[in-house]
Every structure is written in C-alpha cells, then in structure tokens.
Design a protein around this motif. Structure first.
Motif, PDB file in Angstrom:
ATOM      1  N   ASP A  96       0.826  -1.210   0.000  1.00 48.17           N
ATOM      2  CA  ASP A  96       0.000   0.000   0.000  1.00 48.17           C
ATOM      3  C   ASP A  96       0.862   1.262   0.000  1.00 48.17           C
ATOM      4  OD1 ASP A  96      -2.308  -1.472  -0.017  1.00 48.17           O
ATOM      5  OD2 ASP A  96      -2.612  -1.388   2.149  1.00 48.17           O
ATOM      6  N   LEU A  97       1.955   1.220   0.760  1.00 44.23           N
ATOM      7  CA  LEU A  97       2.857   2.372   0.772  1.00 44.23           C
ATOM      8  C   LEU A  97       3.440   2.625  -0.604  1.00 44.23           C
ATOM      9  CD1 LEU A  97       4.844   1.995   4.121  1.00 44.23           C
ATOM     10  CD2 LEU A  97       3.237   3.813   3.513  1.00 44.23           C
ATOM     11  N   ARG A  98       3.812   1.571  -1.304  1.00 40.49           N
ATOM     12  CA  ARG A  98       4.385   1.738  -2.643  1.00 40.49           C
ATOM     13  C   ARG A  98       3.378   2.390  -3.585  1.00 40.49           C
ATOM     14  NH1 ARG A  98       9.353  -0.745  -3.449  1.00 40.49           N
ATOM     15  NH2 ARG A  98       9.146  -0.099  -5.616  1.00 40.49           N
ATOM     16  N   ARG A  99       2.123   1.972  -3.466  1.00 38.91           N
ATOM     17  CA  ARG A  99       1.099   2.583  -4.312  1.00 38.91           C
ATOM     18  C   ARG A  99       0.931   4.062  -3.992  1.00 38.91           C
ATOM     19  NH1 ARG A  99      -1.305  -2.640  -3.874  1.00 38.91           N
ATOM     20  NH2 ARG A  99      -2.328  -2.087  -1.932  1.00 38.91           N
ATOM     21  N   GLN A 100       0.998   4.413  -2.706  1.00 30.86           N
ATOM     22  CA  GLN A 100       0.858   5.816  -2.310  1.00 30.86           C
ATOM     23  C   GLN A 100       2.051   6.651  -2.769  1.00 30.86           C
ATOM     24  OE1 GLN A 100       0.096   6.078   1.954  1.00 30.86           O
ATOM     25  NE2 GLN A 100      -1.190   4.249   1.875  1.00 30.86           N
ATOM     26  N   TRP A 101       3.237   6.060  -2.736  1.00 35.56           N
ATOM     27  CA  TRP A 101       4.444   6.806  -3.071  1.00 35.56           C
ATOM     28  C   TRP A 101       4.643   6.952  -4.583  1.00 35.56           C
ATOM     29  CZ3 TRP A 101       7.749   3.686   0.939  1.00 35.56           C
ATOM     30  CH2 TRP A 101       7.533   4.215   2.210  1.00 35.56           C
ATOM     31  N   GLY A 102       4.041   6.077  -5.357  1.00 37.58           N
ATOM     32  CA  GLY A 102       4.126   6.205  -6.806  1.00 37.58           C
ATOM     33  C   GLY A 102       5.528   6.042  -7.360  1.00 37.58           C
ATOM     34  N   ALA A 103       5.942   6.979  -8.209  1.00 43.42           N
ATOM     35  CA  ALA A 103       7.216   6.869  -8.923  1.00 43.42           C
ATOM     36  C   ALA A 103       8.423   6.931  -7.993  1.00 43.42           C
ATOM     37  CB  ALA A 103       7.318   7.969  -9.975  1.00 43.42           C
ATOM     38  N   SER A 104       8.270   7.535  -6.830  1.00 42.43           N
ATOM     39  CA  SER A 104       9.392   7.668  -5.890  1.00 42.43           C
ATOM     40  C   SER A 104       9.412   6.552  -4.850  1.00 42.43           C
ATOM     41  CB  SER A 104       9.328   9.019  -5.173  1.00 42.43           C
ATOM     42  OG  SER A 104       8.137   9.132  -4.406  1.00 42.43           O
ATOM     43  N   ALA A 105       8.644   5.478  -5.087  1.00 39.36           N
ATOM     44  CA  ALA A 105       8.485   4.429  -4.088  1.00 39.36           C
ATOM     45  C   ALA A 105       9.817   3.789  -3.689  1.00 39.36           C
ATOM     46  CB  ALA A 105       7.521   3.367  -4.594  1.00 39.36           C
ATOM     47  N   SER A 106      10.675   3.526  -4.653  1.00 37.34           N
ATOM     48  CA  SER A 106      11.927   2.830  -4.354  1.00 37.34           C
ATOM     49  C   SER A 106      12.813   3.646  -3.419  1.00 37.34           C
ATOM     50  CB  SER A 106      12.676   2.528  -5.655  1.00 37.34           C
ATOM     51  OG  SER A 106      13.860   1.804  -5.386  1.00 37.34           O
ATOM     52  N   GLN A 107      12.991   4.932  -3.742  1.00 41.05           N
ATOM     53  CA  GLN A 107      13.833   5.787  -2.916  1.00 41.05           C
ATOM     54  C   GLN A 107      13.232   6.009  -1.526  1.00 41.05           C
ATOM     55  OE1 GLN A 107      12.731   6.326  -5.964  1.00 41.05           O
ATOM     56  NE2 GLN A 107      14.221   7.417  -7.246  1.00 41.05           N
TER      57      GLN A 107
END
Length: 268
Positions: A96-107
């Motif tokens: 869910d956090l990755r979806r919220q963070w979008g393109a910057s999820a990895s960093q």
C-alpha cells in the motif's frame, strides 16, 4: 569512547542490514523480507549489546539472561515472518505504501527502512540497559521480566495458531477472525509484541541504577510504532478495503490494542 564506538558499529550494521532488506524486497517484489531482516538483525545487535563488556569483569548472569530473551524474541518473530515470506505472501502494508508513493516508491522505501534501522538501535539500547544492571542477580525485577517475556511469547503463539486455524477453514473465507484472543483485541499479535518489550524495564529499573531508565525506551517506542505508525493504522486500512462492513462491525465491538471484553465501547 569504547561504548560509543560499539554502538556506532551496531548502528552501522543495522543500517546495512536494512539496506540489504530493501534490495531483497526490490528484487523479489516481496516486502516480507523487510520485517524478516529487521527482526533478525535487531536480535543480533541486541545480543551483541547485551554481551558488550564494560570492563575486565567476566560476563554476568544477567547479561546471559537478557541475551537469551532477545535471541528468543528474534528467532521466534523472524522465523514466523520468514516462513510466511517464503510462501510468497507479500506484506500488504508495504504494498500500500508503494502505491501511495508512486514513482518515488523505491527511494522512499530505502529511507523508510533506514528509519527502521534507527528504531532497532533504540531497542538495542534498551536491551543493553537491562543486561548491564550491576545489582545482584535475580532480583524480583528479573523474575518479573522473565514472566512478562514468556507470557508475551505464549500469547503471540496462541494468537498466531488461532488465526491460522481460522484461515484454514474454507467457511471463513472473507470473514473477520474474532476467535479466542482475536475477540479481546483486534491485534493480539501487536499487543503481545509490545508486552514482550516491557520485560527489559522490569529487569533494568532501580533507584540505584539510573541508566536503567533507558530500558523504558523499548515499550514506549513499540507502542508508538504499533499503535500510531507502522502497525495498526496501515493494517486496519488494508482490512477495511478487503473486508468492508464486516471489519467496521468488528471495530465497533472489539478494542484495537488493549484486551477487553467484546461489546464494550472500543478503545485503543
């Protein structure tokens, strides 16, 4: 200086471990590796801190006691999460956090895991405070600490077994588990995780040992994380999405964290 250097080395080790967890999660797409690595690495750092020599004296019995407690905690929790991870179950909180963070999820995930490394260091400091209590061994606090820890381990194991049994029944598909301990608190796993960390203040606190106050950091931090940060809030958000009104009804009758009789006005 030696003490500061030792804790700096432990901090570096935790940061490197969580960098490895980030790499494993990114490569596999399974975020279960995050909590697996955190549990094991915090346990290893806790053992090192408990056995850290502060002079020429040999290791004291209390150091061995605290070492055993933190090692058992790490082995139980880390292995429990590892088994789930190896079965391919992703952690929905991180997804869910990755979806919220979008393109910057990895960093952002990398930075988030470094914060988790620092949280692990706080727990390690609490473990060290308990292990290095210089008062004579086997005070009432030592017995209380062991009792709290074993009660927490037993409670978590019972809750895990009850949830597994509930999920194994095909008739429960789509339903909310409210069996056993899950009918007293919506998150018995989180409650017993917190309870286990109260063992260290019990062992450490004494008017004759003021550094023992540092052991209070462990239950305080775990309560903050579990109740207000990375524990209950994202877990409940996921459950509301997946279970809807059934989970809302569960929220209305069962406390979120503190065990209580169902049907009363729920509290934290």
């Amino acid at each position: 200086m030696m003490l500061l250097a030792s804790f700096a080395a432990l901090a570096l080790g935790l940061c490197l471990a969580m960098a490895g967890a980030w790499w494993a999660a990114e490569r596999s797409g399974n975020h279960g590796w995050v909590d697996t690595v955190w549990s094991y690495s915090t346990g290893v750092a806790g053992v090192a801190a408990a056995l850290l020599p502060l002079g020429d004296e040999p290791w004291a019995p209390r150091q061995w006691l605290v070492t055993a407690l933190v090692a058992l905690w790490s082995a139980r929790l880390g292995t429990h999460i590892l088994q789930r991870t190896l079965q391919g179950h992703d952690d929905p909180r991180y997804a869910d956090l990755r979806r919220q963070w979008g393109a910057s999820a990895s960093q952002r995930l990398f930075l988030f895991l470094q914060v988790q490394a620092l949280a692990g260091l706080v727990l390690v400091v609490a473990v060290a405070a308990a292990a290095h209590n210089p008062l004579p061994f086997w005070r009432a606090g030592d017995g209380l600490g062991v009792a709290l820890f074993l009660g927490a381990v037993a409670g978590a194991a019972i809750a895990d077994r009850q949830l597994a049994r509930f999920r194994a029944d095909p008739e429960n598909r789509g339903r909310v588990c409210d069996a056993g301990l899950w009918g007293l608190t919506r998150h018995p796993n989180y409650f017993f995780e917190w309870l286990g960390w109260t063992a260290y203040p019990a062992i450490a606190l004494s008017l004759a040992y003021l550094p023992g106050l540092a052991a209070l950091l462990a239950p305080a931090l775990m309560y903050l994380l579990l109740v207000h940060a990375s524990g209950i809030p994202p877990t409940e958000a996921h459950m509301l999405r997946s279970r809807g009104e059934a989970y809302r009804a569960y929220q209305r009758r069962v406390n979120a964290f503190w065990p209580g009789w169902p049907g009363r006005s729920p509290t934290r």
